[in-house]
Design an enzyme around this catalytic site. Sequence first.
Site, short mmCIF file in Angstrom:
data_model
loop_
_atom_site.label_atom_id
_atom_site.label_comp_id
_atom_site.label_asym_id
_atom_site.label_seq_id
_atom_site.Cartn_x
_atom_site.Cartn_y
_atom_site.Cartn_z
N SER A 34 0.83 -1.20 0.00
CA SER A 34 0.00 0.00 0.00
C SER A 34 0.87 1.25 0.00
O SER A 34 1.95 1.26 0.58
CB SER A 34 -0.89 0.02 1.24
OG SER A 34 -1.57 1.26 1.35
N TYR A 47 -2.71 -0.67 9.85
CA TYR A 47 -2.71 -1.01 8.42
C TYR A 47 -1.42 -0.51 7.78
O TYR A 47 -0.72 -1.26 7.09
CB TYR A 47 -3.93 -0.40 7.74
CG TYR A 47 -3.94 -0.61 6.24
CD1 TYR A 47 -4.35 -1.82 5.71
CD2 TYR A 47 -3.54 0.40 5.37
CE1 TYR A 47 -4.37 -2.02 4.33
CE2 TYR A 47 -3.54 0.21 4.01
CZ TYR A 47 -3.96 -1.00 3.49
OH TYR A 47 -3.96 -1.19 2.14
N LYS A 51 1.62 -2.92 6.24
CA LYS A 51 2.03 -2.86 4.83
C LYS A 51 3.50 -2.46 4.70
O LYS A 51 4.21 -2.94 3.82
CB LYS A 51 1.14 -1.91 4.05
CG LYS A 51 -0.30 -2.41 3.90
CD LYS A 51 -0.36 -3.75 3.17
CE LYS A 51 -1.79 -4.15 2.87
NZ LYS A 51 -1.88 -5.34 2.01
#
Length: 168
Positions: A34, A47, A51
């Site tokens: 990401s 998150y 990533k």
Amino acid sequence: MIDVSLLAAADLTWAMARHLIDREAPGHVVNVGSRGAFRGEPEYPAYGASKAALHAFGQSMAAALAPHRISVTAVAPGFIATERQTPQLAGPRGDELRSQSPFGRVGTPEKVAAAVHYLASSETTSGAVRRTAAWRAAGRVRPDGRSPGRKALPARLCQVRDETADRL
């Protein structure tokens, strides 16, 4: 978050590497990271961190697997237009989200899939994290990596497997 974004990818990388190394076959691992790994995700810090860890893991595995002719790369898409994101794109944040791209649009699942397909089907530089301008962007085995009649995995890869196995 860590289980899905990092540990699952580590386990799948290990399984694929085992399969390819046993057959002395080349191959490609493409992780889906990401853009949030590089710019932070203030609303979703776990998150972004997971990533970022995935990108670091991929670069380490690229070095470990290159001698076996296995490339490891990643794509790092930004905001992707999915059904779940339709309300955000139609709402007040839509223009701001589109403005994050030099093309004034957000990515699509099809564009991400095309990037993954390209990386999985070409001779690319291993260890790279690909960001594109459009969306800002991859049998039973013993703990030592051996099975009856099989060569051992590189020690570094066995260590990754051992560290993730208990969490999966």
